[in-house]
Enzyme design. Structure first.
Site, PDB file in Angstrom:
ATOM      1  N   ASN A 102       0.835  -1.205   0.000  1.00 43.46           N
ATOM      2  CA  ASN A 102       0.000   0.000   0.000  1.00 43.46           C
ATOM      3  C   ASN A 102       0.866   1.249   0.000  1.00 43.46           C
ATOM      4  OD1 ASN A 102      -2.020  -1.842   0.120  1.00 43.46           O
ATOM      5  ND2 ASN A 102      -2.397  -1.599   2.311  1.00 43.46           N
ATOM      6  N   VAL A 103       0.342   2.270  -0.631  1.00 44.42           N
ATOM      7  CA  VAL A 103       1.105   3.505  -0.795  1.00 44.42           C
ATOM      8  C   VAL A 103       0.493   4.619   0.052  1.00 44.42           C
ATOM      9  CG1 VAL A 103       1.856   2.853  -3.125  1.00 44.42           C
ATOM     10  CG2 VAL A 103      -0.275   4.142  -2.851  1.00 44.42           C
ATOM     11  N   HIS A 119       5.760  -0.697  -2.874  1.00 42.25           N
ATOM     12  CA  HIS A 119       5.281  -0.017  -4.095  1.00 42.25           C
ATOM     13  C   HIS A 119       5.335   1.498  -3.980  1.00 42.25           C
ATOM     14  CE1 HIS A 119       2.844  -3.841  -5.427  1.00 42.25           C
ATOM     15  NE2 HIS A 119       4.119  -3.906  -5.753  1.00 42.25           N
TER      16      HIS A 119
HETATM   17  P1  OAD Z   1      -6.128  -6.124  -4.704  1.00 41.85           P
HETATM   18  O1  OAD Z   1      -7.149  -5.064  -4.956  1.00 41.85           O
HETATM   19  O2  OAD Z   1      -5.650  -6.928  -5.852  1.00 41.85           O
HETATM   20  O3  OAD Z   1      -6.678  -7.175  -3.655  1.00 41.85           O
HETATM   21  C1  OAD Z   1      -7.264  -6.782  -2.448  1.00 41.85           C
HETATM   22  C2  OAD Z   1      -7.525  -8.037  -1.643  1.00 41.85           C
HETATM   23  O4  OAD Z   1      -8.019  -7.626  -0.381  1.00 41.85           O
HETATM   24  C3  OAD Z   1      -8.566  -8.986  -2.242  1.00 41.85           C
HETATM   25  O5  OAD Z   1      -8.045 -10.311  -2.238  1.00 41.85           O
HETATM   26  C4  OAD Z   1      -9.763  -8.863  -1.288  1.00 41.85           C
HETATM   27  O6  OAD Z   1     -10.454 -10.089  -1.147  1.00 41.85           O
HETATM   28  C5  OAD Z   1      -9.059  -8.488   0.002  1.00 41.85           C
HETATM   29  N1  OAD Z   1      -9.884  -7.750   0.974  1.00 41.85           N
HETATM   30  C6  OAD Z   1     -10.907  -6.904   0.752  1.00 41.85           C
HETATM   31  N2  OAD Z   1     -11.366  -6.395   1.893  1.00 41.85           N
HETATM   32  C7  OAD Z   1     -10.608  -6.942   2.892  1.00 41.85           C
HETATM   33  C8  OAD Z   1     -10.565  -6.799   4.315  1.00 41.85           C
HETATM   34  N3  OAD Z   1     -11.407  -5.991   4.959  1.00 41.85           N
HETATM   35  N4  OAD Z   1      -9.629  -7.494   4.990  1.00 41.85           N
HETATM   36  C9  OAD Z   1      -8.757  -8.312   4.354  1.00 41.85           C
HETATM   37  N5  OAD Z   1      -8.746  -8.478   3.015  1.00 41.85           N
HETATM   38  C10 OAD Z   1      -9.650  -7.803   2.290  1.00 41.85           C
HETATM   39  O7  OAD Z   1      -4.935  -5.409  -3.942  1.00 41.85           O
HETATM   40  P2  OAD Z   1      -3.416  -5.839  -3.814  1.00 41.85           P
HETATM   41  O8  OAD Z   1      -3.284  -7.314  -3.683  1.00 41.85           O
HETATM   42  O9  OAD Z   1      -2.841  -4.998  -2.750  1.00 41.85           O
HETATM   43  O10 OAD Z   1       0.214  -2.065  -7.242  1.00 41.85           O
HETATM   44  O11 OAD Z   1      -2.850  -5.383  -5.191  1.00 41.85           O
HETATM   45  C11 OAD Z   1      -1.483  -5.463  -5.398  1.00 41.85           C
HETATM   46  C12 OAD Z   1      -1.005  -4.321  -6.206  1.00 41.85           C
HETATM   47  O12 OAD Z   1      -1.773  -4.206  -7.409  1.00 41.85           O
HETATM   48  C13 OAD Z   1      -1.169  -2.954  -5.562  1.00 41.85           C
HETATM   49  O13 OAD Z   1      -0.134  -2.649  -4.665  1.00 41.85           O
HETATM   50  C14 OAD Z   1      -1.125  -2.059  -6.725  1.00 41.85           C
HETATM   51  C15 OAD Z   1      -2.060  -2.799  -7.623  1.00 41.85           C
HETATM   52  O14 OAD Z   1      -1.946  -2.490  -8.911  1.00 41.85           O
HETATM   53  C16 OAD Z   1       0.676  -1.023  -7.875  1.00 41.85           C
HETATM   54  O15 OAD Z   1       0.075   0.029  -7.969  1.00 41.85           O
HETATM   55  C17 OAD Z   1       2.014  -1.282  -8.463  1.00 41.85           C
END
Ligand code: OAD
Length: 244
Positions: A102-103, A119
Site C-alpha cells: 500500500n502507498v 510499491h
Molecule cells: P487487490 O485489490 O488486488 O486485492 C485486495 C484483496 O483484499 C482482495 O483479495 C480482497 O479479497 C481483500 N480484501 C478486501 N477487503 C478486505 C478486508 N477488509 N480485509 C482483508 N482483506 C480484504 O490489492 P493488492 O493485492 O494490494 O500495485 O494489489 C497489489 C497491487 O496491485 C497494488 O499494490 C497495486 C495494484 O496495482 C501497484 O500500484 C504497483
C-alpha cells in the site's frame, strides 16, 4: 471465525514474524482496493490500466488527476483496527518486519515505525524523466513540471512493469526467507514480485497464514487461511496472543 490454536502458538513461538499487507488492509478505512469496481467519477476506468508508465505518457493529466483523487481520499480516512493491531503485534514480537504494497501511509499513521514500502508512497512526487528532486514543483498544475529538467512530475509509486525500489526489495526478501511465520493480509497475491514473498517464506520453512475474506491464488499454498476482514481477525489474534 475461530482462530486455530496452532496459529496463536506459532506466532507466540516465532523469532521473526514477517507481514505483507495489500489493499484489503486499508479497505475498512474506506480506501477502494484495486480489483473492485471503482465508484462515482472514476467508474469508467480500470485502475490497473491507469497505473502504468504507458498510461501516464498517453494521458498524463488523466493519470495525475486519478492519483490526486486517491491522495485526497486517503488523506481524509483513518487507520482501522487492523492497522492498529499490527502496531501491537510488532510490539509483542521478538523481531517483526512489516512489508506493505500500500502507498497510503496508513500503517505509519497508526504508529508502525518501520514499514517497508514495496510499491512506493503516493504522497511523494518524482520526476518522470530523471532523478531530480521535485520538492518545489508547482503542485497546482496537472501534472506539474519538474523545476529542474522541465519533465513531468509523477507520483512516487511503483507502476506495472517498473522495478521495486532495491532497498525495499532486499529488506522484504531477507525477511521472507528468515521469518518463522509469514502473514499475507488483504492481498489478492496477483502482483509480482510481492506475491512471491510468501512462496520464499514457505520454501524456507515458515508457517504461512493468510487473512482475507476471499480465496486468492495464495490460499491453497497457505498453511492456515483465516477467512475474514483484517480489521476483525487481527485484533482478535492480538487479544489471543496477549492471553497466556
Ligand atoms: P487487490 O485489490 O488486488 O486485492 C485486495 C484483496 O483484499 C482482495 O483479495 C480482497 O479479497 C481483500 N480484501 C478486501 N477487503 C478486505 C478486508 N477488509 N480485509 C482483508 N482483506 C480484504 O490489492 P493488492 O493485492 O494490494 O500495485 O494489489 C497489489 C497491487 O496491485 C497494488 O499494490 C497495486 C495494484 O496495482 C501497484 O500500484 C504497483
Amino acid at each position: 471465525m475461530e482462530i486455530p490454536a496452532e496459529v496463536v502458538a506459532g506466532l507466540r513461538a516465532a523469532r521473526h514474524i514477517c507481514v505483507l499487507t495489500g489493499a484489503g488492509a486499508s479497505a475498512e478505512s474506506g480506501v477502494p482496493t484495486f480489483r473492485e469496481a471503482q465508484a462515482g467519477l472514476w467508474e469508467q476506468y480500470d485502475p490497473l490500466e491507469l497505473a502504468t508508465p504507458e498510461a501516464f505518457l498517453r494521458d498524463p493529466k488523466l493519470v495525475w488527476q486519478w492519483y490526486a483523487w486517491r491522495r485526497e481520499l486517503i488523506s481524509r480516512v483513518e487507520p482501522n483496527a487492523g492497522h492498529h493491531a499490527l502496531v501491537e503485534l510488532a510490539r509483542i514480537s521478538r523481531q517483526f518486519t512489516l512489508v506493505t504494497q500500500n502507498v497510503d501511509e496508513l500503517h505509519q499513521r497508526a504508529g508502525s515505525e518501520y514499514v517497508v514500502e514495496f510499491h512506493g508512497n503516493i504522497f511523494n512526487n518524482r520526476c518522470f524523466d530523471g532523478n531530480c528532486d521535485v520538492g518545489d514543483a508547482d503542485t497546482e498544475a496537472s501534472p506539474p513540471k519538474c523545476p529542474h529538467c522541465g519533465g513531468y512530475v509523477r507520483p512516487g509509486v511503483v507502476w506495472f512493469g517498473e522495478q521495486i525500489p532495491s532497498d525495499a526489495l532486499e529488506l522484504a526478501n531477507n525477511a521472507a526467507v528468515a521469518c518463522d511465520v509469514f502473514m499475507s493480509i488483504g492481498t489478492s497475491s496477483h502482483v509480482w514480485p510481492a506475491a512471491g514473498l510468501a512462496d520464499a517464506a514457505r520454501q524456507n520453512g515458515a508457517m504461512v497464514v493468510e487473512i482475507n475474506p476471499d480465496v486468492t491464488s495464495q490460499s491453497s499454498h497457505s498453511r492456515y487461511r483465516l477467512a475474514g476482514k483484517s480489521g476483525v481477525i487481527l485484533p482478535e489474534l492480538v487479544r489471543l496472543l496477549a492471553h497466556q
